[in-house]
Every structure is written in C-alpha cells, then in structure tokens.
Design a protein around this motif. Structure first.
Motif, PDB file in Angstrom:
ATOM      1  N   VAL A 135      -7.960  -9.037  -2.208  1.00 24.12           N
ATOM      2  CA  VAL A 135      -7.977  -7.906  -1.282  1.00 24.12           C
ATOM      3  C   VAL A 135      -7.022  -8.134  -0.125  1.00 24.12           C
ATOM      4  O   VAL A 135      -6.315  -7.221   0.320  1.00 24.12           O
ATOM      5  N   GLY A 136      -6.958  -9.330   0.365  1.00 27.79           N
ATOM      6  CA  GLY A 136      -6.116  -9.610   1.514  1.00 27.79           C
ATOM      7  C   GLY A 136      -4.629  -9.448   1.239  1.00 27.79           C
ATOM      8  O   GLY A 136      -3.840  -9.309   2.178  1.00 27.79           O
ATOM      9  N   ALA A 137      -4.223  -9.465  -0.032  1.00 21.66           N
ATOM     10  CA  ALA A 137      -2.798  -9.352  -0.371  1.00 21.66           C
ATOM     11  C   ALA A 137      -2.362  -7.920  -0.667  1.00 21.66           C
ATOM     12  O   ALA A 137      -1.182  -7.675  -0.899  1.00 21.66           O
ATOM     13  N   LEU A 138      -3.301  -6.969  -0.639  1.00 25.14           N
ATOM     14  CA  LEU A 138      -2.971  -5.575  -0.954  1.00 25.14           C
ATOM     15  C   LEU A 138      -2.321  -4.936   0.270  1.00 25.14           C
ATOM     16  O   LEU A 138      -2.997  -4.410   1.153  1.00 25.14           O
ATOM     17  N   ASP A 139      -0.997  -4.975   0.332  1.00 25.50           N
ATOM     18  CA  ASP A 139      -0.295  -4.533   1.539  1.00 25.50           C
ATOM     19  C   ASP A 139       0.572  -3.288   1.309  1.00 25.50           C
ATOM     20  O   ASP A 139       1.314  -2.877   2.200  1.00 25.50           O
ATOM     21  N   VAL A 140       0.506  -2.657   0.122  1.00 22.94           N
ATOM     22  CA  VAL A 140       1.239  -1.425  -0.143  1.00 22.94           C
ATOM     23  C   VAL A 140       0.320  -0.456  -0.890  1.00 22.94           C
ATOM     24  O   VAL A 140      -0.407  -0.855  -1.793  1.00 22.94           O
ATOM     25  N   LEU A 141       0.371   0.817  -0.459  1.00 22.72           N
ATOM     26  CA  LEU A 141      -0.384   1.857  -1.155  1.00 22.72           C
ATOM     27  C   LEU A 141       0.605   2.865  -1.741  1.00 22.72           C
ATOM     28  O   LEU A 141       1.563   3.265  -1.076  1.00 22.72           O
ATOM     29  N   VAL A 142       0.354   3.276  -2.982  1.00 20.37           N
ATOM     30  CA  VAL A 142       1.222   4.216  -3.680  1.00 20.37           C
ATOM     31  C   VAL A 142       0.412   5.419  -4.133  1.00 20.37           C
ATOM     32  O   VAL A 142      -0.690   5.266  -4.681  1.00 20.37           O
ATOM     33  N   SER A 169       0.351  -5.451  -4.254  1.00 19.73           N
ATOM     34  CA  SER A 169       0.994  -6.456  -3.394  1.00 19.73           C
ATOM     35  C   SER A 169       2.480  -6.441  -3.681  1.00 19.73           C
ATOM     36  O   SER A 169       2.907  -6.629  -4.816  1.00 19.73           O
ATOM     37  N   ALA A 170       3.302  -6.152  -2.634  1.00 19.61           N
ATOM     38  CA  ALA A 170       4.759  -6.084  -2.813  1.00 19.61           C
ATOM     39  C   ALA A 170       5.441  -6.423  -1.496  1.00 19.61           C
ATOM     40  O   ALA A 170       5.002  -5.988  -0.425  1.00 19.61           O
ATOM     41  N   THR A 171       6.511  -7.177  -1.587  1.00 14.18           N
ATOM     42  CA  THR A 171       7.257  -7.521  -0.374  1.00 14.18           C
ATOM     43  C   THR A 171       8.217  -6.414   0.028  1.00 14.18           C
ATOM     44  O   THR A 171       8.595  -6.306   1.199  1.00 14.18           O
ATOM     45  N   ASP A 172       8.624  -5.585  -0.921  1.00  8.57           N
ATOM     46  CA  ASP A 172       9.594  -4.522  -0.659  1.00  8.57           C
ATOM     47  C   ASP A 172       8.982  -3.202  -1.103  1.00  8.57           C
ATOM     48  O   ASP A 172       9.020  -2.845  -2.282  1.00  8.57           O
ATOM     49  N   ALA A 173       8.426  -2.442  -0.145  1.00  8.91           N
ATOM     50  CA  ALA A 173       7.764  -1.182  -0.481  1.00  8.91           C
ATOM     51  C   ALA A 173       8.728  -0.156  -1.073  1.00  8.91           C
ATOM     52  O   ALA A 173       8.388   0.508  -2.070  1.00  8.91           O
ATOM     53  N   PRO A 174       9.949   0.052  -0.510  1.00  6.85           N
ATOM     54  CA  PRO A 174      10.873   1.028  -1.117  1.00  6.85           C
ATOM     55  C   PRO A 174      11.232   0.676  -2.566  1.00  6.85           C
ATOM     56  O   PRO A 174      11.287   1.559  -3.424  1.00  6.85           O
ATOM     57  N   VAL A 228       5.133   8.107  -3.634  1.00 11.69           N
ATOM     58  CA  VAL A 228       5.260   7.809  -2.209  1.00 11.69           C
ATOM     59  C   VAL A 228       4.556   6.485  -1.931  1.00 11.69           C
ATOM     60  O   VAL A 228       3.395   6.299  -2.332  1.00 11.69           O
ATOM     61  N   ALA A 229       5.248   5.573  -1.280  1.00 13.57           N
ATOM     62  CA  ALA A 229       4.678   4.263  -0.958  1.00 13.57           C
ATOM     63  C   ALA A 229       4.551   4.126   0.556  1.00 13.57           C
ATOM     64  O   ALA A 229       5.419   4.572   1.316  1.00 13.57           O
ATOM     65  N   GLU A 230       3.448   3.503   0.996  1.00 11.51           N
ATOM     66  CA  GLU A 230       3.205   3.278   2.429  1.00 11.51           C
ATOM     67  C   GLU A 230       2.789   1.829   2.643  1.00 11.51           C
ATOM     68  O   GLU A 230       1.908   1.313   1.952  1.00 11.51           O
ATOM     69  N   ARG A 231       3.455   1.173   3.595  1.00  7.36           N
ATOM     70  CA  ARG A 231       3.073  -0.192   3.956  1.00  7.36           C
ATOM     71  C   ARG A 231       1.732  -0.154   4.694  1.00  7.36           C
ATOM     72  O   ARG A 231       1.524   0.675   5.575  1.00  7.36           O
ATOM     73  N   VAL A 232       0.797  -1.052   4.290  1.00  6.81           N
ATOM     74  CA  VAL A 232      -0.551  -1.070   4.868  1.00  6.81           C
ATOM     75  C   VAL A 232      -0.681  -2.253   5.808  1.00  6.81           C
ATOM     76  O   VAL A 232      -0.294  -3.382   5.462  1.00  6.81           O
ATOM     77  N   ALA A 233      -1.215  -1.979   6.998  1.00  9.64           N
ATOM     78  CA  ALA A 233      -1.454  -3.044   7.986  1.00  9.64           C
ATOM     79  C   ALA A 233      -2.950  -3.147   8.261  1.00  9.64           C
ATOM     80  O   ALA A 233      -3.644  -2.129   8.341  1.00  9.64           O
ATOM     81  N   ASP A 234      -3.427  -4.395   8.380  1.00  7.40           N
ATOM     82  CA  ASP A 234      -4.823  -4.660   8.767  1.00  7.40           C
ATOM     83  C   ASP A 234      -5.832  -4.000   7.829  1.00  7.40           C
ATOM     84  O   ASP A 234      -6.900  -3.556   8.264  1.00  7.40           O
ATOM     85  N   HIS A 290      -3.579   6.067   2.804  1.00  6.94           N
ATOM     86  CA  HIS A 290      -3.728   7.045   1.725  1.00  6.94           C
ATOM     87  C   HIS A 290      -3.564   8.463   2.256  1.00  6.94           C
ATOM     88  O   HIS A 290      -2.882   9.301   1.645  1.00  6.94           O
ATOM     89  N   LEU A 291      -4.170   8.766   3.399  1.00  5.33           N
ATOM     90  CA  LEU A 291      -4.055  10.095   3.973  1.00  5.33           C
ATOM     91  C   LEU A 291      -2.597  10.432   4.274  1.00  5.33           C
ATOM     92  O   LEU A 291      -2.126  11.538   3.976  1.00  5.33           O
TER      93      LEU A 291
END
Length: 595
Positions: free
Chosen positions: A382-389, A428-433, A454-460, A467-468
């Motif tokens: 869970v802690g590594a999930l830093d991108v939402l698509v 988990s991805a280092t490059d969201a684009p 559409v990809a969004e970098r997730v923080a915290d 998602h919204l």
C-alpha cells in the motif's frame, strides 16, 4: 433254318447312329461335370457357349440372359464374327427367344429372316445379316421351372434341326442352368461374405475410434481438473491427431501452438482460415477447408452459448477423418469449459481486487494494519501506490476496461477495478506521464478502440482526492472532444476546476466567444494568429523569446500582433481579457493536440 440263321444283320446306319449318340452322351456328361467345377459367373458363361459350340457343332452359339424387363441380352458367344451382335438386345416377346420364354420349351426356325412364325424386331434383324445367321435353335435355361435365359445354336445356311440335336442341346442347357445358378449363388455368397467382413472391419474401426475418443476425452478432462491450459490441450491433440494444432483466443491472437511428425516440419504457425472459421461460427460446430498448397485446415469454434471464445485449428497435409473431427469438437468443448473456469476465477479475483480498491479510495484517514495486511496477501504494498490512473472509452464499458486494467495491474504491483463507474488502477511508478502513455497504448491495442487515460501522482496516500481529480480531468477531455490520449492531470487540472464538464455548451460558447474571430481569420487568410498568441502568452509577453519560438522575424511578430489588435481590439492585453484569452487558447491547444 435256325432262329439264329433267321436274324438279319444290323443296319450300318443304325450302328453309326448309335455310336454317334454314345459319343454325344459321353461328351454331354463330360462337359456337364466340367461346368460344376467352375465358380465365377463369367467363367461359367464362357464355358457354356464354348462347350455347347463343340457339342452341337453349329457355326456359332450364344447365350442370352433374361432381364427384369423381359429383354434378352447376349452375354456370351462362340464363333460369332460381328462385335455388334455379341452385345445385342432382343426385346421381350420377339424372335425365337421370345417364343422359348413364352412356352418354356425349345424352338427353332430353318431361316430366321424368312420365317413369319415369330415376331421380328427391326433392330435385331439388322444385326442378323452381318452375322450371316440363317438357321436358329433356342433352348431354355430353366431353374426350378423358371426361364432365366436362352441358349442358342445357329448355322449360316438354311436347314432344319433334328430332334436329336434339340434333345442334346436341351439336355446340356439343363446342366448349364444348374451350373449358372450355382455360380450366381456362389457370387452372392462371396458378396455377402465381403459385406460381412467389411461390416466387421468397420465395427472394429469404430470401436477403435470410440476407444481413442474416450481416451482423449478422459485426458482432456484431466487437463481441466489438474489446472492445465491451452498449451496442454494443444499438446494432447497433436499426440492423437498429429499435424499442427493452434489455439486462438476470441480476438484471434495465438495463445498456444504445437506440432507433431515430419508431416508438418515445414509448416509455420498458421492463421485461422477465414472461410473455415466463418463456416464453423455459422454452423456452431466445425468446418474444413483446403488452401492452394493442399493443406487441410479444420476449425472448431470454442463457444459458450452465443459467445465466441476462440478457435481450435488442426492443420494437416491429409484430410481429417470423422473421428478426428469429433475429437477436435470435443476438445473445443473442453476448451470452452476451461475458459469459463478461468473467467470465473478471474472475475472472483476482480471482485476481491475491486473491493480492496474501493476500501483504499474511500479510506478517510490513515490506512489501518488490517487493510495493509489484506493488500499484502495479494502482493500489494500500500505504501508504494503513488500513481492513480483512470481510463475511459466511448465504445467500451467501464467493466470491460476495468478488467483490462486488472489483468495488467500485477505488472505494476498495483490493484485495479471499477470504482463509481470508472475503470481505475492504483500502481507504483516513478514516471507518471510515461505510465499514462504505456497504459494507454496497451489498452488501445487490446480494446481495438480509442481510450482516454489520465494519471495523477498521489501524495500521502490521498487516493480518494486523486481519483476525483482524475475523473474530472477525464470528463473535461471528453467535453473537449479528446477520445484517444494518455496524459496526466497536470495538463487539465486547472481547467477541470474552472469548468463543469456537465455544461459542455457553456464551454463551447466560451471558446467561440474568445477565439472564433481569430480562428476564422486564420482559416480564410492562411495566417497563424492563434499559434502566435499561444506562444506570446507562453513566454509571458516577451517579444524576442516569442519570435524565436515561432521562428519568425521580430517585425513579423509585431505585424501579427497589430493584426490581433484590429480583430480583438486594443484591450485584449488588459488583465481580465488576457486571462480569458489565455485560458481559451490553452483549452484550444489541448483540444487540438495529437494523441
């Protein structure tokens, strides 16, 4: 004078007659015995006319058999000279043969063409002259009192037939009829024996086919029960059917292939024959076609109800037998069960994955240890999930797109499914684009249709907020008419907050009000005022940098801006007008950008 002296000596003619009769009778019984030793019908027929010819001593003899229509057909002859006569047909009720059949007794004429005692047939009479037939004797071939044919003896000169000749030929005909009937019975017996042998061989083959089919069925069932797949089915089929077996999924992609034997050494992995596949799909069963090289392609569709799941293709250089086709069909049925089983497992995994995704997206605070543990059991950190698509398609439903995301989520150490009507994946991805572009390309290929990603970098771990925003950006892309692109929220986020995607008319009106005059001018005059203003705002009004970006001279840039003044008015540089124009240009750029 004694009584002995009173006896007259025997007449020389009577002695000669008796000797001739003895020779005839001896020859009759000898030939009769020779007929009984024959078994084949053709050999018996030839022997009858040959022996009769020698026995009676006429110019020629021939034998005609009676057909079901009452017509006599010449089937054997001896001493004839005309090929046409040797295959003559005598209609029912005509000629000497007609009288013999009608009376069941011998009949003769001393001059056939001259006599009016029998009914003549013109066609047969035309054959008599070339043959030279004049005198004709016919005797019946009787089997249990029924006439089966007539034996003829003929001379090429006119003469009567003596009673002894008639009796001798009749006696021979009686023996010949028995021999001929025995030959017929022998032939029928041999035919019946061959039929029985063929039937027995067929039964043995069918039993062997059934045993092999049962063995294949048991092996195929074992593949399903032991967790095997398409490759195991292909391997099993080629072991029994040889050739090449290829398994295609519902999209036509090869999922397994296997070859066996020198027969297919030169075969490449085949594509499904369009004709064979289409015929099989229409029939719901199978179809076989051959290509121009003589290779046989047998296709069996894998179906569940009306749903097409794939194709099993058997490729061989020789035609498949009926048992081979049944085996292929049975394998297709087993393949369908295997796919349904795999689908059920996948759907169960998708439900679990979707539930985990929903819990993560709806989490209001820090993720608890229980949820983290459940995710960990699925191989998700869970802690590594830093991108939402978020992915959307105008032609495919969210459920189908979500299944595609789920299938690739393991490659991204993520979790995917459908959330609030949107196909979504956490990864988990280092490059969201780059992730957005990669996922977009793969979805487009697998779906076979345009798709927005559409990809969004997730923080915290704020997945719900991400998602919204991603959903709003995807909606804005749709409003702008963008149907096929992989992007990040950074390109659309500000505008998604400014415009309600449900009010597309307002957005279109805003763009028309702000840019229509410039767009129309560029279209009519082939100018570039819209790109010029876009670059102008991009460089915050710096003329030199703008001119360099456009690759034009500074004077050219100034002239273009003067033209903008004349179209929009001098106040377009004011803060309010400039902001409105800048936003409109940026939206226009996003709408027009290539995929």
């Amino acid at each position: 004078m004694s009584s002995i002296d009173a006896r007259s000596p025997a007449s020389p003619d009577l002695v000669t007659y008796r000797l001739r009769r003895e020779r005839e009778l001896s020859s009759l019984y000898a030939t009769a015995r020779s007929l009984t030793a024959l078994g084949e019908i053709d050999a018996v027929l030839d022997s009858i006319v040959r022996e009769a010819h020698e026995l009676v001593g006429t110019d020629f003899t021939y034998l005609s058999l009676l057909g079901d229509d009452g017509e006599l057909t010449v089937t054997a002859s001896q001493g004839t000279i005309s090929p046409a006569f040797r295959a003559a047909h005598i209609p029912s009720g005509t000629g000497v043969g007609g009288r013999v059949i009608a009376t069941g007794a011998a009949a003769w004429v001393s001059n056939y063409l001259a006599t009016r005692d029998v009914l003549h047939d013109e066609t047969f009479d035309d054959l008599v002259t070339p043959e030279g037939m004049v005198a004709l004797l016919g005797v019946p071939l009787l089997v249990r009192g029924e006439v089966i044919g007539v034996l003829f003896a003929a001379d090429r000169t006119e003469r009567p037939f003596e009673n002894d000749e008639v009796a001798l030929l009749s006696a021979f005909a009686d023996h010949a009829a028995v021999a001929l009937n025995n030959a017929r019975l022998y032939a029928e017996s041999r035919s019946a024996l061959r039929e029985l042998q063929d039937a027995y061989a067929t039964i043995e083959q069918q039993v062997a086919v059934m045993e092999r089919a049962q063995s294949v069925h048991e092996s195929l069932t074992r593949v399903v029960l032991t967790g095997g797949g398409a490759q195991e089915i292909a391997q099993l089929l080629v072991e029994h059917l040889h050739g090449a077996v290829t398994v295609f999924d519902r999209s036509g992609a090869v999922v397994a292939t296997c070859t066996h034997g020198p027969d297919v050494a030169a075969l490449t992995v085949p594509r499904p024959s369009p004709d064979a596949v289409e015929q099989a799909r229409q029939s719901g069963r199978w179809a076989t076609t051959t290509d121009r090289t003589g290779v046989y392609n047998s296709a069996a569709t894998v179906q569940a109800g009306d749903t097409h799941l794939g194709v099993l293709l058997l490729t061989r250089s020789y035609e498949p037998a009926a048992g081979d086709i049944r085996t292929l069909e049975r394998a297709a049925q087993i393949m369908g069960l295997l796919i349904l089983k795999e689908t059920a497992v996948a759907e169960a995994e998708e439900r679990v994955s979707g539930e985990l995704l929903t819990e993560l997206l709806l989490a209001a605070g820090p993720i608890g240890p229980g949820l983290r543990s459940r995710a960990q059991t699925r191989g998700v950190d869970v802690g590594a999930l830093d991108v939402l698509v978020v992915a959307e398609s105008d032609t495919r439903g969210a459920a189908e797109v979500g299944r595609r995301l789920h299938a690739m989520s393991h490659e991204w150490s993520g979790v995917a499914g459908e959330h609030l009507g949107h196909a979504t994946m956490l990864l988990s991805a280092t490059d969201a684009p780059q992730a957005a572009r990669t996922i977009h390309a793969r979805l487009k290929r697998e779906l076979g249709s345009p798709v927005r990603v559409v990809a969004e970098r997730v923080a915290d771990e704020r997945w719900g907020a991400a998602h919204l925003l991603a959903v709003r950006c995807a909606a804005l892309m749709q409003t702008l008419g963008v149907s096929d692109r992989g992007a990040t929220t950074g390109d659309f986020a500000m505008f998604a907050l400014l415009f309600d995607s449900e009010r597309r008319d307002d957005l279109d009106r805003f763009l028309d009000t702000s840019l229509t005059s410039l767009v129309d001018h560029d279209a009519r005059r082939s100018t570039a005022l819209v790109p010029t203003l876009t670059a102008y705002f991009k460089h915050a009004g710096h003329l030199r940098r703008t001119a360099d970006d456009l690759h034009v001279h500074l004077n050219t840039l100034v002239k273009r801006l003067d033209r903008v003044d004349s179209i929009l008015g001098d106040d377009w540089r004011s803060p309010d007008r400039a902001l409105q124009l800048h936003v409109a240009l940026r939206l226009h750029e996003l709408r027009s950008a290539p995929s």
